[in-house]
Design an enzyme around this catalytic site. Structure first.
Site: not given
Lengths: 638, 236, 262
Positions: A44, A331, A442
């Site tokens: 970022a 997850r 990402l």
């Protein structure tokens, strides 16, 4: 205080286009007069600093590492999502948007997620143009792999080092701008505080980690791109230097901290081996494409070598519980399944905290060579750490803290409630809700930096007189004094316990009471213990050395002091959220089969906490979440 | 012209530029060393063969050939040495504080002593030139070392060589120098392909082997002449 | 799990002052610990004794950020192949071993404190051309330019470099050629990088020279020490690219000379 998220009106798919149309423009001549302070140089930070400089703004960029290229984005392994539909498997911007909202367990802001899905395609174009060597097919086209939480193949990757390659791409863009004179880079420089003038963020205080010099930097806007707070758990997959200081100090200056209890536990990490351990190593989630997760069905088999346990006596937990997603279940779900099995006494390896991730079938089907091509570096990494070969026996994995979805509250322009203070990437709260899907971090970091902030920052700057505040302003003097005093305080304490010993104790406590599963009793206990530990830290920490030279212990002391304060807010938020969603699992709130039970009636909001001066009593501000496109539903991956 | 000169000085000033010059001059010297050996081996073909060869060199291009070669070789040697000495100085300066422990994992002893083997070879070349070309400290210029060949009076190279190596100290020095040249070549030969950007994963092992073979050939060939004269009495 | 008793010889130095080796005894080190965890334990004990802990660079501890350094027993990142210091585990040592721990030494990497060195020279080299000049938002579709798998894979081989500086530390000349060649080579290999190839090559090599690194003498210690096993063939390529670029610069029509970075 009412929270205005400034979401543009109109249909979901048109909001971002409309917002771009409506956003203010600053003419090129005037852009040069604005100074923007970018803290952090990960995906970022680097992408924002580079792009803002390209546009003509003067940028100063700060990172605590010795080079911007070392920010922890570099460690992301698996890939980056983009709705390119190069595979012709039915992907689209809308499907990526849908998957992300659902994956976030309906606790993300829809408009932000849609924008993320829209710009995802531009990111891939940008990175390829920079020379990022994504995996390719023989014909020269980009290759894709599939990832958790999605039924299409939309993940772009560069071996097991996608984060590294994307960061190097952003770093190269940053270098281009440094060489051109648009960005001034400050490596080995840590931000200690945000300076506000008349309620606007107008600068920062930094410490030069080589000379120890504490300095003030003034700017017209501040961008925090400082990552997550996973290291509050001490053991995590984060780099040792990752910290909450920048966002926490901003919070103490008035910025709201949203949803700190949303922490992501990554299912595929190498289990803990001893109490000297300093960090946990993640094995990319992509391993679950070919690996099968199992534990012995019978407790008496846990000591046996895995090869001697017959097929019939194995419990493939994810395939059994989630037949349609199988080993690619999201997850949080996969992590909890592993925990359940271990709690049930069927965990394998030292301490019984581990499950098998087995590649035997994949190796038989595709050959060891293909598997080595896909995961060679991961298998090597595993062998180095454990001394075991995953080609010969199944890996042992266990969940570990990996990513934090919570962060400073921001509006659609990525500006916090503190005017001028913008927050990008993992440091903000906006896009992943209560759970982040693989290969989306990402995407978000680069979306924020390359494509969102360069447009939206003008909406703030256009109302500002450039250079109106300088570092001579009394607020800077005040902040400098506070930071200098704190540094001196650590050095003067001369207690008995090292910084690390406090950090370890805090981490264990938070992992235990506010980790994969949380309950009222545990959280209450933690909330009692954290202030005690903090008090002990203040009076009994020892920091050797001096403040005017390179002193790693002093750096750690500042970071741990902030974790000590932050941990309390984390537990308070977890206690407040009387539901289970995504990475936040309250044992009181589950269905009979153990699935997370959301409470949309009472908790369909982002909890934005306001600092009041009393750490134990922050004010809760709520941003209600509405779902126009993706209808609230039980998140099921069965 | 000056733009080209500027470019050349930038080229020479750069690390890679100097190395490319070292490689190119090294290539010339390798060629010379090989030619020199082939010529010398004519000694085993008898007196006339080598004398004829010596005479040919002296008279090529009406006598200017030998001078062109001499100037060219001298220039090559000069550039080779000046560049490597300069590189070595830079290399030493690049690490002012030495390690307490520094282990070489893959590099050869020869590669670590290039500057010393090189400078010893330089000393040898000077001695060699004084010995046979300038012919100082011996009687090689006298009539005793002239001979009649096809009606012409030429240098009796054969006798010079035989007499030269009959003196033990000279032979020993020659042998030492050839051993060092062998060591120098064992790294230098394959190294030049790397510097010139030619080596590939497949060709590198071949260049390495060829380098060892060439270094060995130069040593064995030259040592054979010295040893057969000095110890076996060939030609005496 | 067994415990190791080790003798450490650790370099101690403050910036700008001469340094020395300090003998530190390190008993009872668990063999499952990583090398840096061993250093953590040693530092905890030094702090407990009121002494100054050893400063060393580290961050991700999973072998990708390139922050950790250290010359261990004369070899950068220690004796294991393709391993960074943070990935090195104590099971590779024996009880009773003496371990030499030094900073990466080079004029271009001045010591900041103890084992911490300043590697910003690498950043300056990158700024001298280690990028493709492309503006955010301007590129064509990613699949509009097909790149063969072999080319992409080769570029990825070079791109795996983590910029740790082990190549410099291992080289007897403290040369940075492996680093520079990998960085330039990645972009010079790809079609996107072709337009700036000569400019990049000249700029980066000149900046490398300016930083005071030594010269490559083709001994390949860099490749042997590289934790990412970057091949010296990238150096071959850089030599070649440089030769082409310099000839073009000397004889071609291009009026501009590529300079170094800042």
């Amino acid at each position: 205080m009412p929270l205005d998220s400034h979401i543009p009106s109109g249909p979901m798919a048109m909001k971002w286009s409309k917002h771009k149309q409506d956003s203010k423009l600053i003419n090129p001549k005037n852009k040069r007069k604005f100074t923007i302070l970018v803290v952090g140089s990960g995906l970022a930070g680097s992408s924002a600093a580079a792009t803002l400089s390209e546009l003509g703004y003067k940028v100063k960029c700060f990172c605590f590492q010795d080079s911007p290229r070392r920010a922890h984005s570099i460690a992301a392994q698996g890939g980056i999502n983009a709705a390119k539909n190069y595979q012709n498997d039915g992907d689209s911007v809308h499907r990526l948007f849908y998957d992300t909202v659902k994956g976030g367990d309906f606790r993300a802001r829809e408009a932000n997620v849609h924008r993320l899905a829209e710009v995802s395609v531009n990111i891939i174009d940008q990175c390829v143009a920079q020379g990022v060597p994504f995996a390719r097919e023989y014909g020269g086209m980009l290759a894709n792999r599939s990832f958790g939480g999605a039924q299409v193949s939309r993940t772009f990757y560069a071996r097991g080092q996608t984060g590294q390659q994307l960061l190097l791409g952003a770093y190269s863009a940053l270098n281009k701008e440094i060489a051109a004179g648009g960005v001034q880079m400050y490596p080995r420089t840590e931000m200690l505080d945000v300076v506000t003038v008349d309620g606007h963020a107008k600068g920062i205080i930094t410490r030069n980690l080589v000379t120890g010099k504490i300095e003030a930097h003034a700017g017209d806007a501040v961008l925090l791109c400082t990552g997550g707070y996973g290291n509050v758990f001490y053991l995590s997959t984060n780099a040792m230097g990752c910290n909450v200081t920048a966002t926490w100090r901003a919070h103490k200056k008035g910025a709201f901290f949203a949803n700190p209890c949303y922490t992501q536990i990554h299912p595929t990490c190498i289990p803990v081996s001893g109490d000297y351990q300093s960090k946990l190593t993640l094995m990319s989630e992509s391993l679950r494409n070919d690996g099968r997760v199992w534990v012995p069905k019978k407790k008496e088999d846990i000591g046996k070598p895995p090869g001697q346990i017959p097929e019939a006596d194995r419990d493939y937990i994810l395939e059994r519980k989630y037949p349609s997603f199988g080993n690619l279940a999201p997850r949080d779900i996969s992590s909890r399944a592993a925990k359940e099995a271990c709690d049930d006494g069927r965990g394998v390896g030292p301490g019984g905290r581990g499950v098998y991730l087995d590649f035997a079938e994949a190796i038989q089907q595709f050959g060891a060579k293909t598997i080595a091509e896909r995961y060679g570096n991961l298998f090597d990494m595993y062998e180095r750490i454990t001394g075991e070969s995953a080609y010969k026996q199944p890996m042992r994995i266990y969940p570990a803290v990996h990513y934090t979805m919570g962060g400073l509250w921001v509006d659609y322009n990525l500006m916090s409630n503190l005017p001028g203070l913008h927050v990008l990437g993992e440091a903000n709260f906006s896009d992943h809700g209560a759970n982040r899907l693989g290969a989306s971090a990402l995407m978000q970091g680069l979306a924020d930096g390359y494509f969102v902030i360069p447009t939206t920052i003008a909406n703030y700057l256009v109302h500002q007189k450039p250079g109106s505040v300088t570092a001579e302003h009394p607020e800077f003097k005040k902040a400098l004094e506070v930071c200098t005093a704190q540094t001196k305080g650590f050095l003067a304490c001369k207690g008995k316990r090292s910084v690390d010993s406090f950090h370890r104790e805090l981490g264990l406590l938070v992992w235990d009471k506010c980790g994969m599963a949380r309950d009222r009793a545990g959280l209450t206990e933690a909330l009692k213990r954290i202030p005690e530990l903090r008090e002990e830290f203040k009076t009994n920490v020892i920091v050797p050395g001096s403040g005017d030279a390179c002193n790693p212990e002093l750096e750690k002391a500042g970071r741990v002091a902030d974790f000590m304060e932050f941990a309390e807010l984390l537990c308070l938020d977890a206690l407040n959220r009387e539901e289970s969603c995504g990475g936040h699992f309250r044992t009181e709130h589950q269905y009979p089969d153990g699935e997370a039970k959301r409470d949309d009636e009472n908790f369909c909001y982002a909890a934005a906490w306001e600092y009041t001066g009393d750490l134990g009593k922050p004010t809760l501000n709520k941003e209600p979440l509405s779902f126009e496109e993706v209808h609230l539903a039980v998140r099921s991956y069965k | 012209m000056s733009a080209v000169f500027d470019s050349f000085s930038r080229f020479y000033a750069s690390s890679i530029g100097k190395k490319i010059l070292v490689a190119l001059t090294g290539l010339i010297l390798i060629g010379f060393v090989f030619g020199h050996l082939v010529g010398n081996l004519l000694i085993f073909a008898g007196q006339d063969a080598i004398n004829e060869y010596g005479h040919l060199l002296q008279t090529a291009l009406h006598g200017s050939g030998v001078w062109i070669a001499r100037v060219g070789l001298l220039l090559a040697v000069l550039v080779h040495i000046v560049a490597t000495v300069s590189l070595t100085k830079q290399n030493n300066a690049a690490r002012p504080d030495k390690y307490g422990q520094h282990k070489a994992q893959v590099s050869s002893k020869s590669s670590h002593t290039m500057i010393w083997s090189g400078l010893t070879i330089l000393a040898f070349i000077i001695y060699h030139l004084l010995h046979y070309t300038v012919r100082i400290g011996n009687d090689f210029d006298k009539d005793a070392y002239k001979i009649d060949l096809h009606g012409e009076k030429v240098h009796n190279v054969y006798k010079m060589v035989v007499d030269g190596f009959s003196w033990a100290p000279a032979s020993i020095f020659y042998l030492i120098a050839m051993a060092l040249l062998c060591s120098h070549l064992s790294h230098g030969f394959s190294s030049l392909f790397q510097t010139l950007g030619i080596s590939t994963d497949k060709s590198e092992p071949l260049f390495k082997k060829a380098g060892y073979a060439f270094a060995g050939l130069i040593f064995v060939g030259n040592a054979a002449i010295v040893l057969s004269i000095w110890l076996l009495g060939y030609g005496r | 799990m067994s415990q190791l008793n080790l003798h450490l010889k650790v370099w101690r130095q403050n910036a700008g002052q001469p340094g020395h080796f300090q003998d530190i005894e390190a008993p009872d080190i668990p063999d499952h610990a990583s090398f840096l965890e061993m250093m953590d334990i040693v530092n905890e004990r030094l702090i407990a004794k009121g002494q100054d802990p050893v400063a060393f660079d580290h961050d991700c501890r999973e072998g990708i950020c390139g922050m950790c350094s250290m010359q261990i027993n004369g070899v950068p990142h220690g004796p294991e192949k393709a391993t960074t210091t943070c990935q090195l585990h104590m099971r590779k040592f024996r009880t009773g071993d003496t371990i030499w721990i030094e900073p990466f030494r080079a004029k271009a990497f001045p010591v900041i404190k103890d084992l911490v060195v300043d590697r910003s020279a690498f950043d300056r080299i990158q700024r001298a051309g280690g990028f493709i000049t492309v503006r955010t938002g301007s590129p064509q579709d990613a699949n509009a330019l097909p790149i063969g798998k072999e080319v992409a894979d080769a570029a990825m081989d070079a791109a795996a470099c983590i910029g740790c500086g082990a190549c410099v530390a291992a080289c007897k000349n403290a040369s940075a050629m492996l680093f520079v060649s990998a960085k330039a080579g990645q972009l010079n290999t790809l079609p996107q990088g072709k337009p700036e190839k000569d400019r990049r090559t000249l700029g980066m090599v000149r900046q490398m020279d300016k930083e005071g690194f030594g010269n490559c003498t083709n001994q390949y210690e860099c490749e042997a020490a590289c934790p990412k096993e970057i091949s010296v063939r990238w150096i071959t390529k850089l030599n070649r690219d440089y030769a082409v670029a310099i000839v073009k610069e000397a004889l071609g029509n291009s009026p501009k000379v590529a300079g170094g970075g800042d």
